[in-house]
Scaffold this motif. Structure first.
Motif, PDB file in Angstrom:
ATOM      1  N   ARG A  53      15.585 -11.219 -19.194  1.00  0.00           N
ATOM      2  CA  ARG A  53      15.755  -9.810 -18.832  1.00  0.00           C
ATOM      3  C   ARG A  53      15.055  -9.510 -17.499  1.00  0.00           C
ATOM      4  N   GLN A  54      13.855 -10.057 -17.309  1.00  0.00           N
ATOM      5  CA  GLN A  54      13.150  -9.857 -16.045  1.00  0.00           C
ATOM      6  C   GLN A  54      13.836 -10.593 -14.897  1.00  0.00           C
ATOM      7  N   PHE A  55      14.481 -11.739 -15.196  1.00  0.00           N
ATOM      8  CA  PHE A  55      15.283 -12.414 -14.166  1.00  0.00           C
ATOM      9  C   PHE A  55      16.347 -11.452 -13.617  1.00  0.00           C
ATOM     10  N   GLU A  56      16.984 -10.729 -14.530  1.00  0.00           N
ATOM     11  CA  GLU A  56      18.030  -9.793 -14.108  1.00  0.00           C
ATOM     12  C   GLU A  56      17.456  -8.654 -13.280  1.00  0.00           C
ATOM     13  N   LEU A  57      16.324  -8.092 -13.744  1.00  0.00           N
ATOM     14  CA  LEU A  57      15.753  -6.937 -13.050  1.00  0.00           C
ATOM     15  C   LEU A  57      15.141  -7.316 -11.710  1.00  0.00           C
ATOM     16  N   VAL A  58      14.420  -8.438 -11.675  1.00  0.00           N
ATOM     17  CA  VAL A  58      13.724  -8.830 -10.453  1.00  0.00           C
ATOM     18  C   VAL A  58      14.679  -9.483  -9.465  1.00  0.00           C
ATOM     19  N   GLY A  59      15.601 -10.324  -9.973  1.00  0.00           N
ATOM     20  CA  GLY A  59      16.432 -11.122  -9.084  1.00  0.00           C
ATOM     21  C   GLY A  59      17.837 -10.615  -8.884  1.00  0.00           C
ATOM     22  N   VAL A  60      18.628 -10.597  -9.938  1.00  0.00           N
ATOM     23  CA  VAL A  60      20.054 -10.276  -9.804  1.00  0.00           C
ATOM     24  C   VAL A  60      20.255  -8.859  -9.262  1.00  0.00           C
ATOM     25  N   SER A  61      19.494  -7.911  -9.795  1.00  0.00           N
ATOM     26  CA  SER A  61      19.654  -6.526  -9.354  1.00  0.00           C
ATOM     27  C   SER A  61      19.166  -6.306  -7.922  1.00  0.00           C
ATOM     28  N   ALA A  62      18.354  -7.239  -7.420  1.00  0.00           N
ATOM     29  CA  ALA A  62      17.807  -7.080  -6.066  1.00  0.00           C
ATOM     30  C   ALA A  62      18.654  -7.768  -5.005  1.00  0.00           C
ATOM     31  N   LEU A  63      19.686  -8.494  -5.407  1.00  0.00           N
ATOM     32  CA  LEU A  63      20.457  -9.251  -4.428  1.00  0.00           C
ATOM     33  C   LEU A  63      21.078  -8.354  -3.358  1.00  0.00           C
ATOM     34  N   GLY A  64      21.585  -7.218  -3.757  1.00  0.00           N
ATOM     35  CA  GLY A  64      22.249  -6.336  -2.806  1.00  0.00           C
ATOM     36  C   GLY A  64      21.315  -5.823  -1.720  1.00  0.00           C
ATOM     37  N   ILE A  65      20.194  -5.223  -2.115  1.00  0.00           N
ATOM     38  CA  ILE A  65      19.286  -4.622  -1.137  1.00  0.00           C
ATOM     39  C   ILE A  65      18.590  -5.693  -0.309  1.00  0.00           C
ATOM     40  N   VAL A  66      18.216  -6.816  -0.937  1.00  0.00           N
ATOM     41  CA  VAL A  66      17.568  -7.894  -0.192  1.00  0.00           C
ATOM     42  C   VAL A  66      18.544  -8.509   0.813  1.00  0.00           C
ATOM     43  N   ALA A  74       9.370 -10.662  -0.063  1.00  0.00           N
ATOM     44  CA  ALA A  74       8.171 -10.344  -0.842  1.00  0.00           C
ATOM     45  C   ALA A  74       7.817  -8.869  -0.725  1.00  0.00           C
ATOM     46  N   ILE A  75       7.918  -8.325   0.465  1.00  0.00           N
ATOM     47  CA  ILE A  75       7.617  -6.906   0.642  1.00  0.00           C
ATOM     48  C   ILE A  75       8.616  -6.042  -0.127  1.00  0.00           C
ATOM     49  N   MET A  76       9.882  -6.423  -0.086  1.00  0.00           N
ATOM     50  CA  MET A  76      10.894  -5.665  -0.817  1.00  0.00           C
ATOM     51  C   MET A  76      10.694  -5.776  -2.330  1.00  0.00           C
ATOM     52  N   VAL A  77      10.385  -6.962  -2.812  1.00  0.00           N
ATOM     53  CA  VAL A  77      10.167  -7.145  -4.253  1.00  0.00           C
ATOM     54  C   VAL A  77       8.913  -6.401  -4.691  1.00  0.00           C
ATOM     55  N   ALA A  78       7.870  -6.387  -3.852  1.00  0.00           N
ATOM     56  CA  ALA A  78       6.652  -5.640  -4.189  1.00  0.00           C
ATOM     57  C   ALA A  78       6.951  -4.158  -4.330  1.00  0.00           C
ATOM     58  N   GLY A  79       7.737  -3.620  -3.410  1.00  0.00           N
ATOM     59  CA  GLY A  79       8.070  -2.204  -3.491  1.00  0.00           C
ATOM     60  C   GLY A  79       9.033  -1.874  -4.611  1.00  0.00           C
ATOM     61  N   ARG A  80       9.872  -2.829  -4.972  1.00  0.00           N
ATOM     62  CA  ARG A  80      10.889  -2.561  -5.979  1.00  0.00           C
ATOM     63  C   ARG A  80      10.432  -2.967  -7.378  1.00  0.00           C
ATOM     64  N   SER A  81      10.071  -4.238  -7.551  1.00  0.00           N
ATOM     65  CA  SER A  81       9.725  -4.746  -8.875  1.00  0.00           C
ATOM     66  C   SER A  81       8.250  -4.541  -9.204  1.00  0.00           C
ATOM     67  N   VAL A 123       5.398 -11.896 -14.688  1.00  0.00           N
ATOM     68  CA  VAL A 123       4.786 -12.776 -13.686  1.00  0.00           C
ATOM     69  C   VAL A 123       5.625 -14.037 -13.510  1.00  0.00           C
ATOM     70  N   LEU A 124       6.086 -14.610 -14.612  1.00  0.00           N
ATOM     71  CA  LEU A 124       6.884 -15.830 -14.551  1.00  0.00           C
ATOM     72  C   LEU A 124       8.205 -15.590 -13.819  1.00  0.00           C
ATOM     73  N   ALA A 125       8.840 -14.462 -14.105  1.00  0.00           N
ATOM     74  CA  ALA A 125      10.103 -14.147 -13.419  1.00  0.00           C
ATOM     75  C   ALA A 125       9.884 -13.973 -11.918  1.00  0.00           C
ATOM     76  N   SER A 126       8.792 -13.341 -11.536  1.00  0.00           N
ATOM     77  CA  SER A 126       8.498 -13.155 -10.112  1.00  0.00           C
ATOM     78  C   SER A 126       8.271 -14.494  -9.421  1.00  0.00           C
ATOM     79  N   MET A 127       7.525 -15.378 -10.049  1.00  0.00           N
ATOM     80  CA  MET A 127       7.225 -16.673  -9.441  1.00  0.00           C
ATOM     81  C   MET A 127       8.474 -17.543  -9.309  1.00  0.00           C
ATOM     82  N   ILE A 128       9.344 -17.527 -10.302  1.00  0.00           N
ATOM     83  CA  ILE A 128      10.526 -18.391 -10.279  1.00  0.00           C
ATOM     84  C   ILE A 128      11.579 -17.868  -9.300  1.00  0.00           C
ATOM     85  N   LEU A 129      11.754 -16.557  -9.264  1.00  0.00           N
ATOM     86  CA  LEU A 129      12.839 -15.996  -8.465  1.00  0.00           C
ATOM     87  C   LEU A 129      12.480 -15.782  -6.995  1.00  0.00           C
TER      88      LEU A 129
END
Length: 370
Positions: A154-167, A213-220, A256-262
């Motif tokens: 679930r965190q893979f989806e929120l941190v990674g897949v959902s962020a593909l567009g803006i990133v 990293a800056i975008m993920v910090a602000g988003r996730s 934390v694990l999802a952030s490190m992997i993605l």
């Protein structure tokens, strides 16, 4: 219509003014009476309350204040009015409404000391939080059935897949800016062909993973802090402890694990989009064919630049995950604390990511990967 309190004046035998109050001396009936009484001038000998029908604490205070300011005697009051006036007269205090402010010489060192102390306490608390994560990881290794794989997905989806567009959009635009501005400067030396080198190496080595990293910090990171903070306020975290579920295992480790992997995957994705953006602007503005630009990237960007970005990315993800989860778990008191801690999570994550990036720059230069 609601009756309002009134006043009138007359002179006593000595020629002094007597102020006679009448009507309901209550908070609803005083109206503009208090303002009008402040305009009474001249010597006042008495404040007559014999025609007052009702009185409350506010009315008693108005009458007593008039008596105090004019040095007059209160007469004609009922027993209830007398008790209220005596009570409000005893509540007067000469204590300042605001505490005296210390001088600049005293305040500045005090503020600096408080800031340094808070930094020290925060560092100790974060180290303790990291220790709790390591203990939880050890517990999961011993009991792998307790590992929540669905929460991680679930965190893979929120941190990674959902962020593909803006990133992707951000990286594409950053690649355009790098190529365009780099070409403008390199044209002064007739070296605009090196725009490919500039865009490729900068995207792969630094900006791809750093901007991600800056975008993920602000988003996730902010989402982690807000989610866990809300759960703290609603006592869901306490309820999990009550039923024997570790909040660190259930809430912190998946994030934390999802952030490190993605982060490595998102960083590589961002670098590719930045290069494509540079190739697009180079084709339109510099006359360098799009596919020639991409083929040239393979020749001028060494493989070590890719590894530099991929090595840094998991550490950035770890910082973002820990900062967001730590601040979320520190929420207490009220809903305002959620916003404060969310802001702190984003600021701390971005600051530490940039500091760590500077450290890696020096580190890889010493290794000969500069």
């Amino acid at each position: 219509m609601r009756q309002a309190a009134q006043f009138s004046t007359r002179e006593d035998e000595g020629g002094a003014t007597v102020v006679a109050l009448s009507g309901p001396m209550t908070v609803a009936g005083i109206g503009l009476l208090d303002r009008d009484l402040r305009g009474v001038t001249g010597p006042v000998s008495k404040v007559d309350l014999s025609e007052v029908t009702h009185i409350d604490t506010v009315g008693a205070w108005v009458a007593w204040r008039l008596s105090r300011d004019c040095g007059a005697e209160i007469v004609g009051q009922s027993d209830d009015a007398g008790r209220l006036i005596e009570a409000v007269s005893q509540s007067e205090s000469d204590i300042a409404l605001k505490a005296p402010r210390a001088g600049l010489v005293e305040r500045v060192p005090g503020a600096i000391g408080a800031l340094v102390t808070s930094w020290g306490q925060g560092t100790i608390a974060i180290i303790g939080f990291l220790g709790a994560i390591l203990v939880a990881c050890g517990s999961l290794i011993r009991n792998p059935r307790r590992f929540r794989m669905k929460a991680v997905v679930r965190q893979f989806e929120l941190v990674g897949v959902s962020a593909l567009g803006i990133v992707g959009l951000m990286s594409f635009l950053v690649g355009i800016v790098i190529a365009q501005q780099g070409a403008v400067q390199l044209q002064q030396f007739g070296a605009e062909v090196y725009t490919v080198n500039l865009t490729g190496r900068l995207a792969m080595r630094e900006l791809g993973v750093l901007m991600t990293a800056i975008m993920v910090a602000g988003r996730s990171g902010s989402a982690f802090a807000a989610q866990l903070g809300t759960m703290k306020l609603t006592e869901e975290v306490d309820a999990m402890r009550t039923i024997g579920v570790s909040p660190v295992e259930a809430l912190v480790i998946p994030r934390v694990l999802a952030s490190m992997i993605l982060m490595p995957l998102l960083g590589f994705y961002a670098a590719i989009l930045a290069i494509i953006g540079g190739a697009a602007i180079a084709d339109l503005a510099l006359g360098i064919p799009f596919f020639t630009f991409l083929l040239r990237i393979q020749e001028v960007v060494p493989l070590k630049d890719l590894w530099v970005g991929l090595i840094k990315a998991p550490f950035f993800g770890l910082i973002i995950g820990i900062a967001g989860c730590y601040q979320g778990m520190q929420v207490s008191g009220n809903a305002e604390e959620v916003g404060t801690r969310t802001t702190m999570a984003v600021v701390q994550a971005i600051f530490m990511v940039i500091v760590l990036d500077a450290f890696f720059a020096v580190f890889f230069t010493k290794l000969g990967w500069g």
